[in-house]
Design an enzyme around this catalytic site. Sequence first.
Site, mmCIF file in Angstrom:
data_model
loop_
_atom_site.group_PDB
_atom_site.id
_atom_site.type_symbol
_atom_site.label_atom_id
_atom_site.label_comp_id
_atom_site.label_asym_id
_atom_site.label_seq_id
_atom_site.Cartn_x
_atom_site.Cartn_y
_atom_site.Cartn_z
ATOM 1 N N ASP A 1 -2.028 -2.523 10.162
ATOM 2 C CA ASP A 1 -2.181 -3.328 8.946
ATOM 3 C C ASP A 1 -1.490 -4.684 9.106
ATOM 4 O OD1 ASP A 1 -3.093 -3.969 6.420
ATOM 5 O OD2 ASP A 1 -1.574 -2.822 5.347
ATOM 6 N N GLY B 1 0.797 -1.218 0.000
ATOM 7 C CA GLY B 1 0.000 0.000 0.000
ATOM 8 C C GLY B 1 0.834 1.275 0.000
#
Length: 373
Positions: free
Chosen positions: A164, A49
């Site tokens: 995450d 990401g």
Amino acid sequence: MLVDLFLYVLFSDDDVEDISSSESLQYEFVTIEVATSYFSDSNKLGQGGFGAVYKGTLQNGQEIAVKRLSRGSNQGQQEFVNEVILVAKLQHRNLVRLLGFCFEGTEKLLIYEFVPNASLDHFIFDSVKRSYLDWERRYKIIGGTARGILYLHEDSRLRIIHRDLKASNVLLDAEMNPKIADFGMARLFNLDETQGVTSRIVGTYGYMAPEYAMYGQFSVKSDVFSFGVLVLEILSGQKNHSFRNGENVEDLASFAWKNWREGTPSNVIDPILRNSSGSIHEMIRCIHIALLCVQENVANRPTMASVVLMLNSFSHTLAVPSEPAFFMRSGIGEEVWSGTDNTNSRVSDKSVNRVNSVKYSINEASLTDPYPR
Ligand SMILES: *[C@@H]1O[C@H](CO)[C@@H](O)[C@H](O)[C@H]1NC(C)=O
Ligand SMILES: *[C@@H]1O[C@H](CO)[C@@H](O)[C@H](O)[C@H]1NC(C)=O
């Protein structure tokens, strides 16, 4: 920026040292270009990401992993450097070590130690490689990952919420010890880390705690939730968080919870493990711990300190888990990065629809004795 620098100098000797250490942490862009063969595709390890990751070899032979940040942040150079210095101080055997950075022109790079055996998802979700991870190895990975998160949450100088955690962010070293990657990214990207509520949601559907995905509320307990999902994946070898089981569409946590309540927790276990010499009792205890982590009620989820204790001490009695958070998700496994003002409504309206939880009948007998003999 200059003022920040002065405050550092004024306030602590420790941080004076930081300023000189920023020089040793800094790499020249050209050095990294050469190390990665100019960011060649053949050196590309993956795409996350925050940008692509490349393997590199420094002139002295040291292997590195370079994250080439692709997302802009409003952070100035000094602020970025300060955060890198802090994150580089987080050192633990279950964390991937941040070696340094490069900041030149529009390029921002983070330089990490290279971890040879790729990420956990390459093993547990691969029908062939999965068999390499016997129960002893998987248990070691669960324990090491838990200790790494505990360090981030409680034992380091900073309190870091990962935000995450997922199988692709758990890397495996040459001895298959887990090392958590991508921690401290929220700090490096200046994402309202201190406020506990954010309009910028960074994470991956399927791992995100409901209060975080829907309202942007994050805490150590949202990491605990992701850890619970990860443990269920390690045990089941399944990544499909929303698989169809007969009539119901349910996620892994709901599937595990239902089986646990019905006294059939071994249904959750990867058949490769079920038919191995590993301790079924230990596996079921891990399912139990994972179920405590994915509970909908944030307050009921244990801290990582308790999780580590539960994993270490088999005599420690475990609480009875309550119902896990249950979602219908449209974008399982999709990474989320949202920084716009209407983020929360977009995420909650479209991608994550809260649905009524499936109600299961409660089998009291299975509650008192969830472990088959
Ligand atoms: C893990 O890495 C080491 C060192 O590179 C290698 O010898 C070993 O075969 C790898 N293990 C697996 C399961 O790939
Ligand atoms: C999940 O599993 C179901 C049934 O096994 C399958 O139909 C579906 O395509 C899978 N979804 C994903 C995202 O892999």
